[in-house]
Design a protein around this motif. Structure first.
Motif, PDB file in Angstrom:
ATOM      1  N   TRP A  22    -100.853  53.459  16.724  1.00  0.00           N
ATOM      2  CA  TRP A  22    -100.092  52.598  15.621  1.00  0.00           C
ATOM      3  C   TRP A  22    -100.011  50.754  14.992  1.00  0.00           C
ATOM      4  CZ3 TRP A  22     -99.398  56.429  12.386  1.00  0.00           C
ATOM      5  CH2 TRP A  22     -99.223  57.770  12.922  1.00  0.00           C
ATOM      6  N   ALA A  23    -100.374  50.314  16.346  1.00  0.00           N
ATOM      7  CA  ALA A  23    -100.985  49.423  15.970  1.00  0.00           C
ATOM      8  C   ALA A  23    -102.865  49.100  15.450  1.00  0.00           C
ATOM      9  CB  ALA A  23    -101.102  48.208  17.141  1.00  0.00           C
ATOM     10  N   GLU A  24    -103.114  50.097  15.711  1.00  0.00           N
ATOM     11  CA  GLU A  24    -104.366  50.166  15.034  1.00  0.00           C
ATOM     12  C   GLU A  24    -104.326  50.657  13.792  1.00  0.00           C
ATOM     13  OE1 GLU A  24    -107.180  51.600  17.316  1.00  0.00           O
ATOM     14  OE2 GLU A  24    -107.335  51.024  18.900  1.00  0.00           O
ATOM     15  N   GLN A  25    -103.520  51.554  13.433  1.00  0.00           N
ATOM     16  CA  GLN A  25    -103.619  51.803  11.924  1.00  0.00           C
ATOM     17  C   GLN A  25    -102.706  51.010  10.932  1.00  0.00           C
ATOM     18  OE1 GLN A  25    -105.046  54.756  12.153  1.00  0.00           O
ATOM     19  NE2 GLN A  25    -105.045  54.559  14.340  1.00  0.00           N
ATOM     20  N   ALA A  26    -101.248  49.528  11.213  1.00  0.00           N
ATOM     21  CA  ALA A  26    -101.639  49.138  11.199  1.00  0.00           C
ATOM     22  C   ALA A  26    -102.263  47.910  10.184  1.00  0.00           C
ATOM     23  CB  ALA A  26     -99.731  49.284  11.856  1.00  0.00           C
ATOM     24  N   ALA A  27    -103.156  48.073  11.421  1.00  0.00           N
ATOM     25  CA  ALA A  27    -104.638  46.708  11.123  1.00  0.00           C
ATOM     26  C   ALA A  27    -104.831  47.501   9.764  1.00  0.00           C
ATOM     27  CB  ALA A  27    -105.214  46.714  11.617  1.00  0.00           C
ATOM     28  N   ALA A  28    -103.986  48.291   8.798  1.00  0.00           N
ATOM     29  CA  ALA A  28    -105.219  48.991   7.425  1.00  0.00           C
ATOM     30  C   ALA A  28    -104.506  48.059   6.129  1.00  0.00           C
ATOM     31  CB  ALA A  28    -105.560  50.129   7.650  1.00  0.00           C
ATOM     32  N   LEU A  29    -103.178  47.534   7.053  1.00  0.00           N
ATOM     33  CA  LEU A  29    -102.677  47.209   5.175  1.00  0.00           C
ATOM     34  C   LEU A  29    -102.306  45.295   5.375  1.00  0.00           C
ATOM     35  CD1 LEU A  29     -99.058  49.679   6.088  1.00  0.00           C
ATOM     36  CD2 LEU A  29    -101.225  49.316   4.513  1.00  0.00           C
ATOM     37  N   PRO A  30    -101.999  45.169   4.668  1.00  0.00           N
ATOM     38  CA  PRO A  30    -102.225  44.085   4.021  1.00  0.00           C
ATOM     39  C   PRO A  30    -100.613  43.250   4.134  1.00  0.00           C
ATOM     40  CG  PRO A  30    -101.577  44.630   1.933  1.00  0.00           C
ATOM     41  CD  PRO A  30    -102.076  45.655   3.005  1.00  0.00           C
ATOM     42  N   TRP A  31    -100.213  43.558   5.307  1.00  0.00           N
ATOM     43  CA  TRP A  31     -98.833  42.149   6.114  1.00  0.00           C
ATOM     44  C   TRP A  31     -99.166  40.927   5.396  1.00  0.00           C
ATOM     45  CZ3 TRP A  31     -95.597  45.479   8.589  1.00  0.00           C
ATOM     46  CH2 TRP A  31     -96.081  46.686   9.278  1.00  0.00           C
ATOM     47  N   SER A  32     -97.925  40.562   5.090  1.00  0.00           N
ATOM     48  CA  SER A  32     -97.195  39.415   5.074  1.00  0.00           C
ATOM     49  C   SER A  32     -97.073  38.439   6.492  1.00  0.00           C
ATOM     50  CB  SER A  32     -96.828  38.731   4.362  1.00  0.00           C
ATOM     51  OG  SER A  32     -95.211  39.592   4.602  1.00  0.00           O
ATOM     52  N   ARG A  33     -96.698  39.386   7.241  1.00  0.00           N
ATOM     53  CA  ARG A  33     -96.497  38.791   8.829  1.00  0.00           C
ATOM     54  C   ARG A  33     -96.565  40.023   9.314  1.00  0.00           C
ATOM     55  NH1 ARG A  33     -90.999  36.998   9.740  1.00  0.00           N
ATOM     56  NH2 ARG A  33     -90.265  38.634   9.871  1.00  0.00           N
ATOM     57  N   THR A  34     -98.147  39.842   9.642  1.00  0.00           N
ATOM     58  CA  THR A  34     -98.392  40.968  11.486  1.00  0.00           C
ATOM     59  C   THR A  34     -97.657  41.441  12.224  1.00  0.00           C
ATOM     60  OG1 THR A  34    -100.381  40.845  10.597  1.00  0.00           O
ATOM     61  CG2 THR A  34    -100.279  41.540  12.104  1.00  0.00           C
ATOM     62  N   PRO A  35     -97.306  42.610  12.410  1.00  0.00           N
ATOM     63  CA  PRO A  35     -96.444  42.646  13.656  1.00  0.00           C
ATOM     64  C   PRO A  35     -96.570  42.375  14.854  1.00  0.00           C
ATOM     65  CG  PRO A  35     -96.702  44.712  12.479  1.00  0.00           C
ATOM     66  CD  PRO A  35     -97.322  43.390  11.715  1.00  0.00           C
ATOM     67  N   SER A  36     -96.141  42.266  15.836  1.00  0.00           N
ATOM     68  CA  SER A  36     -96.173  42.213  17.567  1.00  0.00           C
ATOM     69  C   SER A  36     -95.587  42.720  18.367  1.00  0.00           C
ATOM     70  CB  SER A  36     -95.572  40.883  17.597  1.00  0.00           C
ATOM     71  OG  SER A  36     -94.650  40.678  18.036  1.00  0.00           O
ATOM     72  N   ARG A  37     -94.459  43.423  17.552  1.00  0.00           N
ATOM     73  CA  ARG A  37     -93.500  44.457  17.906  1.00  0.00           C
ATOM     74  C   ARG A  37     -94.241  46.152  17.359  1.00  0.00           C
ATOM     75  NH1 ARG A  37     -87.928  42.680  17.373  1.00  0.00           N
ATOM     76  NH2 ARG A  37     -87.337  44.618  18.883  1.00  0.00           N
ATOM     77  N   ILE A  38     -94.277  46.526  17.606  1.00  0.00           N
ATOM     78  CA  ILE A  38     -94.721  48.263  17.748  1.00  0.00           C
ATOM     79  C   ILE A  38     -93.837  48.997  17.216  1.00  0.00           C
ATOM     80  CG2 ILE A  38     -96.390  49.900  16.965  1.00  0.00           C
ATOM     81  CD1 ILE A  38     -97.370  46.570  16.597  1.00  0.00           C
ATOM     82  N   CYS A  39     -93.520  49.173  18.679  1.00  0.00           N
ATOM     83  CA  CYS A  39     -92.068  50.557  18.657  1.00  0.00           C
ATOM     84  C   CYS A  39     -90.686  49.984  19.495  1.00  0.00           C
ATOM     85  CB  CYS A  39     -92.675  51.710  19.357  1.00  0.00           C
ATOM     86  SG  CYS A  39     -91.343  53.796  19.097  1.00  0.00           S
ATOM     87  N   THR A  40     -89.939  50.008  19.162  1.00  0.00           N
ATOM     88  CA  THR A  40     -88.616  49.264  19.542  1.00  0.00           C
ATOM     89  C   THR A  40     -87.211  49.663  19.365  1.00  0.00           C
ATOM     90  OG1 THR A  40     -88.614  47.804  17.829  1.00  0.00           O
ATOM     91  CG2 THR A  40     -89.591  46.716  19.605  1.00  0.00           C
ATOM     92  N   THR A  41     -86.754  50.361  19.538  1.00  0.00           N
ATOM     93  CA  THR A  41     -84.964  50.411  19.248  1.00  0.00           C
ATOM     94  C   THR A  41     -83.954  49.861  19.372  1.00  0.00           C
ATOM     95  OG1 THR A  41     -85.297  52.142  21.876  1.00  0.00           O
ATOM     96  CG2 THR A  41     -83.340  51.504  20.536  1.00  0.00           C
ATOM     97  N   ASP A  42     -83.537  49.906  18.108  1.00  0.00           N
ATOM     98  CA  ASP A  42     -82.149  48.929  17.185  1.00  0.00           C
ATOM     99  C   ASP A  42     -80.875  49.076  18.356  1.00  0.00           C
ATOM    100  OD1 ASP A  42     -80.919  51.308  16.801  1.00  0.00           O
ATOM    101  OD2 ASP A  42     -81.747  51.042  14.541  1.00  0.00           O
TER     102      ASP A  42
END
Length: 638
Positions: A22-42
Motif C-alpha cells: 500500500w505504500a507503493e499505491q500511495a505514491a500515486a497521490l499528491p501528498w502534502s506530507r508523505t506517510p511513513s507509517r502505513i498500517c498502524t493501530t490507534d
C-alpha cells in the motif's frame, strides 16, 4: 497498457506485505506530507492507514488534475432526461466553482472538522458541495434526496451540521418534489439546529428564501472569496454515510481521507481497467456509496470523466437511456445495479433499442448492489459483447471486496460468482464455530483483519457499536453479514444475507440458490424467494415472480413449471410449491430488492415501512399475496 504484476503475485503480496504494497499505491497521490507509517493501530486498538500522512482530497481530485494538464478535459458530463439539460464541466471550471463554493461555506462558518449535511438531487452542484467540504477539511454527509423528514432529522441530530446544503426541488420523471417543506419538517423534528441552510434554486420549483436560516446559493457564492485547499491528516474523516435500517438509529459509516483516496485510485486501474482521460458512467445516486466512490471521487482522483445521470431508469426504464449515454459520451465502463438491467430486459428482451446505438467505446459492464442472476448476466454479455463483471462490496468497504480485476488479469466468468477476492482483502468462509470452512461449504463471509485502506475505520462517534456490529462475532475477523462459499478455483459466491437461509424440515436451504433457478425460467424478469411458516416443516419457500412484458403463460402453468424445475435441481426436500405472480417487488430507491421487508411481510410481523422504499404502495399487494400463501400453506399442512 497493463503494467501491474500478475494477479496472483500482486494479491499474495497485498496480504503478506501490506505495508510495502500500500505504500507503493500511495505514491500515486499528491501528498502534502508523505506517510511513513502505513498500517498502524490507534488508541482504541483499531486499524488506521497512513496515520502520519497529510493531503487534501479535493486538491488531489481537482486542482492536481488541472496541474497535470487536464484543465480542459471534461470532469463531469451532466445528462438530465427529466429536464432536457446536458452540461459539460471541465476540470478547470470545476476547480473554480468548487473553490468559490468552499469560500461561501467558509463565510458561513464551516471549517476543518465541521459537518455539513447535503440534501440534494442528482445535479452537478451536489458533487461540487461534496468537493467544497473536502476542500475545507469539513466532513460532509450526503442524505439521499428522497428521504422523509424523520430520516433526515435523525441524521441531522447525529452529525450535528453547521450548515445544510439543499436545493429547491428534485425531479422524478414528470413529478417535481419540493425539498424545502421536507427540510423544514426535519428541522422541526430535530434537536440540533444548523446555523444556515444554503439553498440552490431550480426553475422547476422556487423556494421561500425569506425563512430563517435560509440563504440563496447563487448570491452567497457570488459574493464569496475562493478558498484554498486545507491539508488534513490522512486519518481525518472525509465523510459520513449513514446506512439505512428499517428500524433503529442508522449507522454512520466513516470514510477517512488518506485510505479512501489510495484505495479508489488503485481500484480505477486494477479493477475497472480505466486510464486517465477515459469515461466512467455510474448510474447511482450520490446518496449511496457507489455514487460517492465511482460517480465523484474515484473518477476525479484518477483523472477520468464521470457521467452524471438525473433520472431513475430503474423504476420506469427508458430501455435505451443507458445505451444512448454510452454512445453520446463515449463511455468506456458502465456501472449500475443488476435490477436496472433486469428492468431493461423486461421492457426490451430482444435488445431492439440497444441495436440503435454504437457501443464501440464500451470496454466492460460492472454490476453490484445485489447478486446478478445468471440469466441477466448472460443477456448482458450477449447484447453488449463485452466483459460483464458482477462484483461484491458494501457501504462499509467503500470499494470492491471481490471482483474480476480486469486491470491486472481478466479471469473467466462464472455465473453467480463475484470472481475472486480483490487485493488487500483476505476473504474467508467461517462456520458457526468460527472455524474456516472448506471449498463449496456455505457459511459466513468474513474478512480477516486488518481491513485494507478505504474501509470504514469505525462508526461516527460510536466505536462500541462498530465493534459489536462487525468485530465481536468472530474475533480477528470482520463480519460482512453475507453468506456464501468459495469453490475449488477460489471463486467467491455470495448467496445473500445470512438471514436469507430457511430451514425446511431440518434442511438449511439458500433462498439465493432458489432465486437463481427461478430467474432462469424464460418468462421470469425478476423474483424473490422467502420462507413462510409451515406447521409441519418449520418453513416452506414461496416465490414472488415478476413476469417479462408480453408473456402469455398463465400463473398456474408458471407455478407448475417452477415447481418441477426446483424439484429437478434441488430436490423434493426444498418443498417449493408456491409461485405468486406480482406486478413489482418492493425495492430501495437505489434498486435493491427489500428482502428483509418481504420476509417481515411473510412472517406477518408489524414493522415500519422502510424509508428507503421507492414505492410504498407496493407493500399492500405483496402483503395480500403472502397472506393468501400463508393461509393456504397452513390449511394444506394442518
Amino acid at each position: 497498457m497493463n503494467t501491474l504484476p500478475p494477479l496472483n503475485n500482486q494479491y499474495q503480496r497485498s496480504l503478506t506485505d501490506p505495508d510495502g504494497f500500500w505504500a507503493e499505491q500511495a505514491a500515486a497521490l499528491p501528498w502534502s506530507r508523505t506517510p511513513s507509517r502505513i498500517c498502524t493501530t490507534d488508541a482504541d486498538g483499531l486499524t488506521r492507514w497512513f496515520a502520519d500522512g497529510e493531503l487534501n482530497t479535493c486538491y488531489a481530485a481537482v486542482d492536481y488534475q488541472v496541474e497535470q494538464g487536464r484543465g480542459e478535459q471534461d470532469a463531469f458530463i451532466y445528462d438530465s432526461p427529466v429536464t432536457g439539460v446536458v452540461r459539460r464541466i471541465s476540470y478547470r471550471q470545476l476547480r473554480d466553482e468548487v473553490a468559490q463554493l468552499a469560500g461561501a461555506l467558509r463565510a458561513l462558518g464551516v471549517g476543518h472538522g465541521d459537518r455539513v449535511i447535503i440534501y440534494m438531487p442528482m445535479i452537478p452542484e451536489t458533487a461540487m458541495a461534496m468537493l467544497a467540504c473536502a476542500r475545507l477539511g469539513a466532513v460532509h454527509s450526503v442524505v439521499f434526496g428522497g428521504f422523509a423528514p424523520h430520516e433526515l432529522a435523525i441524521r441531522i441530530d447525529d452529525a450535528q451540521p453547521v450548515v445544510v446544503l439543499t436545493a429547491s426541488c428534485g425531479i422524478e420523471f414528470d413529478r417535481v418534489i419540493p425539498y424545502q417543506p421536507l427540510l423544514n419538517e426535519a428541522l422541526r423534528l430535530a434537536t440540533h439546529q444548523p446555523d444556515h441552510c444554503l439553498l440552490f434554486q431550480r426553475p422547476q420549483c422556487e423556494a421561500d428564501l425569506s425563512l430563517p436560516r435560509y440563504a440563496d446559493w447563487a448570491s452567497t457564492v457570488a459574493q464569496a472569496q475562493p478558498a484554498e485547499c486545507v491539508p488534513v491528516a490522512a486519518t481525518d474523516p472525509l465523510y459520513i454515510l449513514y446506512t439505512s435500517g428499517t428500524t433503529g438509529k442508522p449507522k454512520g459509516i466513516v470514510r477517512d481521507n488518506g485510505g479512501h483516496a489510495v484505495a479508489l485510485v488503485y481500484s480505477m486501474t486494477a479493477i475497472y481497467n480505466l486510464q486517465p482521460g477515459q469515461v466512467l458512467f455510474t448510474a447511482s445516486d450520490f446518496g449511496w456509496a457507489v455514487g460517492h466512490s465511482y460517480s465523484v471521487y474515484g473518477p476525479l482522483l484518477h483523472g477520468c470523466t464521470s457521467v452524471i445521470l438525473e433520472g431513475k431508469p430503474v423504476r420506469t426504464p427508458d430501455a435505451g437511456t443507458f445505451w444512448r449515454i454510452v454512445q453520446d459520451y463515449g463511455a468506456n465502463v458502465l456501472f449500475t445495479a443488476p435490477t436496472a438491467f433486469r428492468a431493461i430486459r423486461k421492457e426490451d428482451p430482444n435488445a431492439t433499442l440497444r441495436r440503435q446505438y454504437d457501443l464501440s467505446t464500451l470496454q466492460a459492464v460492472f454490476v453490484a448492489g445485489e447478486r446478478c442472476d445468471p440469466p441477466t448476466l448472460a443477456w448482458l454479455q450477449l447484447v453488449t459483447n463485452v466483459p460483464v463483471v458482477d462484483h461484491w462490496w458494501q457501504t462499509e468497504s467503500g470499494w470492491p471486496m471481490v471482483a474480476n480485476q480486469l486491470g491486472i488479469e481478466a479471469l473467466p466468468v462464472k455465473p453467480g460468482s463475484a470472481t475472486r477476492p480483490v487485493c488487500g482483502y483476505d476473504v474467508q468462509i467461517l462456520g458457526e464455530d468460527g472455524q474456516p470452512l472448506g471449498p463449496n461449504e456455505e457459511g459466513y463471509v468474513c474478512l480477516k483483519l486488518p481491513l485494507p485502506p478505504g474501509c470504514l475505520p469505525t462508526l461516527w462517534r460510536d466505536t462500541p457499536r462498530f465493534r459489536d456490529a462487525y468485530l465481536s462475532r468472530f474475533p480477528g475477523y470482520y463480519l460482512s453479514g453475507d453468506g456464501g462459499y468459495v469453490d475449488n478455483d477460489g471463486y467467491v459466491f455470495i448467496m445473500g444475507r445470512v438471514d436469507d437461509v430457511i430451514n425446511v424440515a431440518g434442511h438449511r436451504l439458500s433462498t439465493g440458490e432458489m432465486e437463481e433457478l427461478v430467474s432462469s425460467h424464460p418468462a421470469v424478469a425478476e423474483c424473490a424467494v422467502v420462507g413462510i411458516a409451515c406447521p409441519l416443516r418449520g418453513q416452506r419457500p414461496v416465490g414472488l415472480i415478476v413476469l417479462k412484458d408480453g408473456q402469455t403463460i398463465t400463473p398456474t402453468e408458471l407455478e407448475q413449471e417452477l415447481v418441477t424445475l426446483l424439484r429437478e435441481k434441488i430436490g423434493a426436500l426444498a418443498w417449493f410449491r408456491n409461485a405468486l405472480t406480482v406486478k413489482r417487488l418492493p425495492k430501495t430507491r437505489s434498486g435493491k430488492i427489500l428482502r428483509k421487508t418481504i420476509r417481515q411481510l411473510a412472517d406477518g410481523e408489524p414493522f415500519d415501512i422502510p424509508p428507503t422504499i421507492d414505492d410504498p404502495a407496493i407493500i399492500g399487494e405483496i402483503r395480500d399475496a403472502l397472506v393468501v400463501a400463508r393461509v393456504g400453506i397452513a390449511f394444506a399442512d394442518a
